[in-house]
Design a protein around this motif. Structure first.
Motif, PDB file in Angstrom:
ATOM      1  N   GLN A   1       0.937  -1.307   0.095  1.00  0.00           N
ATOM      2  CA  GLN A   1      -0.087   0.076   0.083  1.00  0.00           C
ATOM      3  C   GLN A   1       0.937   1.307   0.077  1.00  0.00           C
ATOM      4  O   GLN A   1       1.872   1.209   0.585  1.00  0.00           O
ATOM      5  CB  GLN A   1      -0.770   0.142   1.137  1.00  0.00           C
ATOM      6  CG  GLN A   1      -2.083  -1.328   1.267  1.00  0.00           C
ATOM      7  CD  GLN A   1      -2.776  -1.073   2.528  1.00  0.00           C
ATOM      8  OE1 GLN A   1      -2.581  -0.265   3.380  1.00  0.00           O
ATOM      9  NE2 GLN A   1      -3.784  -1.831   2.583  1.00  0.00           N
ATOM     10  N   GLU A   2       0.439   2.218  -0.747  1.00  0.00           N
ATOM     11  CA  GLU A   2       1.051   3.550  -0.591  1.00  0.00           C
ATOM     12  C   GLU A   2       1.078   4.051   0.777  1.00  0.00           C
ATOM     13  O   GLU A   2       0.341   4.175   1.466  1.00  0.00           O
ATOM     14  CB  GLU A   2       0.355   4.560  -1.735  1.00  0.00           C
ATOM     15  CG  GLU A   2       0.520   4.217  -3.167  1.00  0.00           C
ATOM     16  CD  GLU A   2       1.789   4.013  -3.702  1.00  0.00           C
ATOM     17  OE1 GLU A   2       2.489   5.138  -3.255  1.00  0.00           O
ATOM     18  OE2 GLU A   2       2.187   3.291  -4.706  1.00  0.00           O
ATOM     19  N   ARG A   3       2.326   4.534   1.146  1.00  0.00           N
ATOM     20  CA  ARG A   3       2.630   5.077   2.361  1.00  0.00           C
ATOM     21  C   ARG A   3       3.828   6.273   2.082  1.00  0.00           C
ATOM     22  O   ARG A   3       4.595   6.002   1.197  1.00  0.00           O
ATOM     23  CB  ARG A   3       2.777   4.186   3.465  1.00  0.00           C
ATOM     24  CG  ARG A   3       4.053   3.390   3.201  1.00  0.00           C
ATOM     25  CD  ARG A   3       4.261   2.126   4.289  1.00  0.00           C
ATOM     26  NE  ARG A   3       5.503   1.432   3.990  1.00  0.00           N
ATOM     27  CZ  ARG A   3       5.971   0.549   4.780  1.00  0.00           C
ATOM     28  NH1 ARG A   3       5.510   0.525   5.960  1.00  0.00           N
ATOM     29  NH2 ARG A   3       7.159  -0.137   4.382  1.00  0.00           N
ATOM     30  N   PRO A   4       4.105   7.121   2.999  1.00  0.00           N
ATOM     31  CA  PRO A   4       5.039   8.056   3.216  1.00  0.00           C
ATOM     32  C   PRO A   4       6.375   7.280   3.042  1.00  0.00           C
ATOM     33  O   PRO A   4       6.564   6.278   3.749  1.00  0.00           O
ATOM     34  CB  PRO A   4       4.941   8.915   4.181  1.00  0.00           C
ATOM     35  CG  PRO A   4       3.350   9.012   4.662  1.00  0.00           C
ATOM     36  CD  PRO A   4       3.237   7.322   4.168  1.00  0.00           C
ATOM     37  N   THR A   5       7.474   7.676   2.416  1.00  0.00           N
ATOM     38  CA  THR A   5       8.733   7.042   2.120  1.00  0.00           C
ATOM     39  C   THR A   5       9.352   7.456   3.634  1.00  0.00           C
ATOM     40  O   THR A   5       9.210   8.077   4.346  1.00  0.00           O
ATOM     41  CB  THR A   5       9.818   7.358   1.008  1.00  0.00           C
ATOM     42  OG1 THR A   5       9.640   9.061   1.207  1.00  0.00           O
ATOM     43  CG2 THR A   5       8.587   7.311  -0.416  1.00  0.00           C
ATOM     44  N   VAL A   6      10.601   6.445   3.466  1.00  0.00           N
ATOM     45  CA  VAL A   6      11.427   6.751   4.775  1.00  0.00           C
ATOM     46  C   VAL A   6      12.015   8.035   4.935  1.00  0.00           C
ATOM     47  O   VAL A   6      12.331   8.806   5.965  1.00  0.00           O
ATOM     48  CB  VAL A   6      12.474   5.481   4.946  1.00  0.00           C
ATOM     49  CG1 VAL A   6      13.381   5.832   6.055  1.00  0.00           C
ATOM     50  CG2 VAL A   6      11.770   4.054   5.018  1.00  0.00           C
ATOM     51  N   THR A   7      12.275   8.333   3.844  1.00  0.00           N
ATOM     52  CA  THR A   7      12.961   9.798   3.471  1.00  0.00           C
ATOM     53  C   THR A   7      12.050  10.994   4.175  1.00  0.00           C
ATOM     54  O   THR A   7      12.364  11.840   4.900  1.00  0.00           O
ATOM     55  CB  THR A   7      13.402  10.288   2.222  1.00  0.00           C
ATOM     56  OG1 THR A   7      14.338   8.964   1.839  1.00  0.00           O
ATOM     57  CG2 THR A   7      14.187  11.397   2.217  1.00  0.00           C
ATOM     58  N   GLN A   8      10.729  10.845   3.830  1.00  0.00           N
ATOM     59  CA  GLN A   8       9.952  11.815   4.179  1.00  0.00           C
ATOM     60  C   GLN A   8       9.441  11.712   5.403  1.00  0.00           C
ATOM     61  O   GLN A   8       9.389  12.882   6.171  1.00  0.00           O
ATOM     62  CB  GLN A   8       8.532  11.610   3.052  1.00  0.00           C
ATOM     63  CG  GLN A   8       8.573  11.866   1.755  1.00  0.00           C
ATOM     64  CD  GLN A   8       7.387  11.222   0.929  1.00  0.00           C
ATOM     65  OE1 GLN A   8       6.649  10.526   1.413  1.00  0.00           O
ATOM     66  NE2 GLN A   8       7.226  12.114  -0.049  1.00  0.00           N
ATOM     67  N   ARG A   9       9.367  10.385   6.073  1.00  0.00           N
ATOM     68  CA  ARG A   9       9.054  10.478   7.519  1.00  0.00           C
ATOM     69  C   ARG A   9      10.356  10.895   8.219  1.00  0.00           C
ATOM     70  O   ARG A   9      10.128  11.763   9.244  1.00  0.00           O
ATOM     71  CB  ARG A   9       8.943   9.024   8.066  1.00  0.00           C
ATOM     72  CG  ARG A   9       7.439   8.474   7.482  1.00  0.00           C
ATOM     73  CD  ARG A   9       6.942   7.168   8.156  1.00  0.00           C
ATOM     74  NE  ARG A   9       7.846   6.067   7.832  1.00  0.00           N
ATOM     75  CZ  ARG A   9       7.653   5.454   6.660  1.00  0.00           C
ATOM     76  NH1 ARG A   9       6.791   5.657   5.820  1.00  0.00           N
ATOM     77  NH2 ARG A   9       8.584   4.485   6.495  1.00  0.00           N
ATOM     78  N   ILE A  10      11.772  10.762   7.831  1.00  0.00           N
ATOM     79  CA  ILE A  10      12.532  11.187   8.731  1.00  0.00           C
ATOM     80  C   ILE A  10      12.609  12.766   8.510  1.00  0.00           C
ATOM     81  O   ILE A  10      13.097  13.540   9.312  1.00  0.00           O
ATOM     82  CB  ILE A  10      14.041  11.065   7.985  1.00  0.00           C
ATOM     83  CG1 ILE A  10      14.205   9.347   8.424  1.00  0.00           C
ATOM     84  CG2 ILE A  10      15.150  11.311   8.406  1.00  0.00           C
ATOM     85  CD1 ILE A  10      15.324   8.486   7.927  1.00  0.00           C
ATOM     86  N   ARG A  11      12.459  13.315   7.234  1.00  0.00           N
ATOM     87  CA  ARG A  11      12.211  14.778   7.059  1.00  0.00           C
ATOM     88  C   ARG A  11      11.154  15.426   8.070  1.00  0.00           C
ATOM     89  O   ARG A  11      11.519  16.363   8.757  1.00  0.00           O
ATOM     90  CB  ARG A  11      11.927  15.108   5.847  1.00  0.00           C
ATOM     91  CG  ARG A  11      12.228  16.765   5.350  1.00  0.00           C
ATOM     92  CD  ARG A  11      11.871  17.054   3.812  1.00  0.00           C
ATOM     93  NE  ARG A  11      12.612  16.348   3.046  1.00  0.00           N
ATOM     94  CZ  ARG A  11      12.481  15.127   2.080  1.00  0.00           C
ATOM     95  NH1 ARG A  11      11.049  14.930   2.035  1.00  0.00           N
ATOM     96  NH2 ARG A  11      13.413  14.879   1.414  1.00  0.00           N
ATOM     97  N   GLN A  12       9.943  14.517   8.296  1.00  0.00           N
ATOM     98  CA  GLN A  12       9.108  15.402   9.195  1.00  0.00           C
ATOM     99  C   GLN A  12       9.644  15.141  10.716  1.00  0.00           C
ATOM    100  O   GLN A  12       9.355  16.214  11.436  1.00  0.00           O
ATOM    101  CB  GLN A  12       7.700  14.350   8.877  1.00  0.00           C
ATOM    102  CG  GLN A  12       6.994  14.547   7.663  1.00  0.00           C
ATOM    103  CD  GLN A  12       6.106  13.624   7.358  1.00  0.00           C
ATOM    104  OE1 GLN A  12       5.831  12.783   8.349  1.00  0.00           O
ATOM    105  NE2 GLN A  12       5.360  13.722   6.303  1.00  0.00           N
ATOM    106  N   ASN A  13      10.212  14.201  10.992  1.00  0.00           N
ATOM    107  CA  ASN A  13      10.675  14.160  12.484  1.00  0.00           C
ATOM    108  C   ASN A  13      11.805  15.400  12.345  1.00  0.00           C
ATOM    109  O   ASN A  13      11.929  15.799  13.578  1.00  0.00           O
ATOM    110  CB  ASN A  13      11.323  12.682  12.541  1.00  0.00           C
ATOM    111  CG  ASN A  13      10.387  11.534  12.566  1.00  0.00           C
ATOM    112  OD1 ASN A  13       9.386  11.828  12.861  1.00  0.00           O
ATOM    113  ND2 ASN A  13      11.025  10.263  12.252  1.00  0.00           N
ATOM    114  N   GLN A  14      12.619  15.411  11.508  1.00  0.00           N
ATOM    115  CA  GLN A  14      13.758  16.536  11.883  1.00  0.00           C
ATOM    116  C   GLN A  14      13.025  17.976  11.830  1.00  0.00           C
ATOM    117  O   GLN A  14      13.378  18.640  12.372  1.00  0.00           O
ATOM    118  CB  GLN A  14      14.529  16.472  10.521  1.00  0.00           C
ATOM    119  CG  GLN A  14      15.519  15.254  10.618  1.00  0.00           C
ATOM    120  CD  GLN A  14      16.410  15.226   9.393  1.00  0.00           C
ATOM    121  OE1 GLN A  14      16.106  15.731   8.196  1.00  0.00           O
ATOM    122  NE2 GLN A  14      17.316  14.391   9.267  1.00  0.00           N
TER     123      GLN A  14
END
Length: 390
Positions: free
Chosen positions: A23-36
């Motif tokens: 299923q489509e979901r945010p990529t790891v890079t996007q989640r790391i960017r949001q955390n940062q």
């Protein structure tokens, strides 16, 4: 086995071996960017608080204010540590997910490799002319079409198999890259958490020290107020005794009268650091001042504002060396926080004569003297009303 059954079997194999898309979901890079971004917001808030604290350091602050500032810093740092804990937990779960997906993709790739290897072996065994043999062996035109359709489906299946292998290779490479990224980010966040936790513990220790200092300061302030009250009571007793003696044997002409209001010379030239009346003290205390504090360098000569008789010349509790002059008519002047006394009890002094040198270096207000005027009955009067306007 008939040709139709073979084709049906190939279709079933194709349906079974086709990988299911996640299923489509945010990529790891996007989640790391949001955390940062969340961490950056919290760090920016803390930086702004520290800027405010640095601006306040140039001003007079009580220990209570410092305690409030430490609490603010500790609160924001605690939020940062909690956010790092949450993100580390999230990244750990993400690491498990990516690791599992990598294992599944590698298993699927191995399976597809085995199928492709078997297909290549079969093709090699049959030789390069097998396609023509199959077509030329047809007994009728309908049989020829069926054979052609069979060969077409087989070729499509082989191409789909090769495409699936390529996609699985890409998925394995992507998952490996994500795994490296998550591992790196997890390590960085764990290091950040250790630093922030150390900072939080340091702030907690500072808070404990500030709290201890506050309590010690409160005790010291209470003791200081008690000592001042005792000294004031002793001073009132001395003046009351002098008033009783004056009533029995009146002295001659008074050197301070109501006509002296606004005409007396200042005992020293300096800045008034506290005024007559109720004043705010340190550590949220309030002190009633019975005179005015005049800041002057240590060792400045202190002059009598009017002629009089020395009734006290010596240490006097928390006020240190003190001179008390009686001016007649029930008026007295006091010179407190001296470093040296230059007159003796019973001596007559004239206006402008030195009675001692200024002190007060160890007091809360720094080097200064306190000047008081007392009226009949020992009532404290505002000295600035009696001194010349400057």
């Amino acid at each position: 086995m008939t040709l139709r059954a073979t084709i049906t079997g190939l279709a079933v194999v194709a349906a079974v071996t086709c990988p299911v898309r996640a299923q489509e979901r945010p990529t790891v890079t996007q989640r790391i960017r949001q955390n940062q971004e969340r961490l950056s917001d919290i760090r920016q808030e803390r930086t702004e608080i520290e800027r405010q604290i640095n601006r306040l350091r140039g001003q007079a602050q009580t220990i209570g204010t410092e305690l409030v500032n430490i609490e603010r810093q500790k609160s924001v740092t605690g939020r940062l540590v909690n956010e790092l804990d949450r993100q580390i937990g999230s990244l750990s779960a993400e690491l498990d997910t990516v690791t599992f997906e990598l294992m599944m993709a590698q298993d699927a790739l191995s399976e597809k490799h085995a199928i492709l290897e078997a297909r290549l072996v079969e093709i090699y065994k049959r030789g390069t002319l097998w396609v023509f043999e199959v077509l030329l062996a047809a007994e009728s035109f309908g049989d020829l079409l069926s054979r052609y359709k069979y060969l077409y489906l087989v070729s499509r299946q082989d191409r789909a198999l090769a495409q699936q292998i390529e996609e699985l290779r890409n998925r394995v490479a992507q998952r490996r890259n994500e795994l490296v990224t998550v591992h790196g980010e997890l390590g960085r966040q764990r290091d950040d958490r250790e630093r922030e936790l150390t900072r939080y513990v340091s702030l907690e220790h500072r808070r404990q020290r500030a709290l201890q200092n506050t309590r010690a300061s409160e005790r010291a302030a209470a003791e200081r107020l008690t000592a001042l009250a005792q000294d004031e009571a002793r001073l009132a007793d001395i003046i009351t005794a002098l008033e009783r003696e004056r009533a029995r044997s009146p002295v001659g002409t008074a050197t301070i009268t109501n006509a002296s209001i606004g005409t007396l010379d200042w005992p020293v030239e300096g800045t008034v650091v506290y005024r007559f009346g109720r004043q705010a003290g340190r550590d949220n205390t309030a002190v009633r001042q019975h005179g005015i504090g005049i800041a002057v360098p240590l060792g400045t000569p202190v002059r009598a504002v009017a002629g009089g008789v020395v009734q006290h010349a010596g240490p006097f509790g928390t006020y240190g060396p003190t001179v008390l002059l009686e001016h007649g008519g029930g008026y007295y002047t006091l010179y407190l926080y001296l470093s040296r006394i230059d007159v003796a009890v019973g001596a007559d002094v004239v206006a402008g004569q030195n009675v001692g040198l200024s002190g007060g270096a160890g007091s809360d207000d720094g080097p200064h003297i306190e000047f008081q005027i007392r009226g009949q009955g020992g009532i404290a009067l505002d000295p600035q009303t009696w001194l010349k306007r400057r």
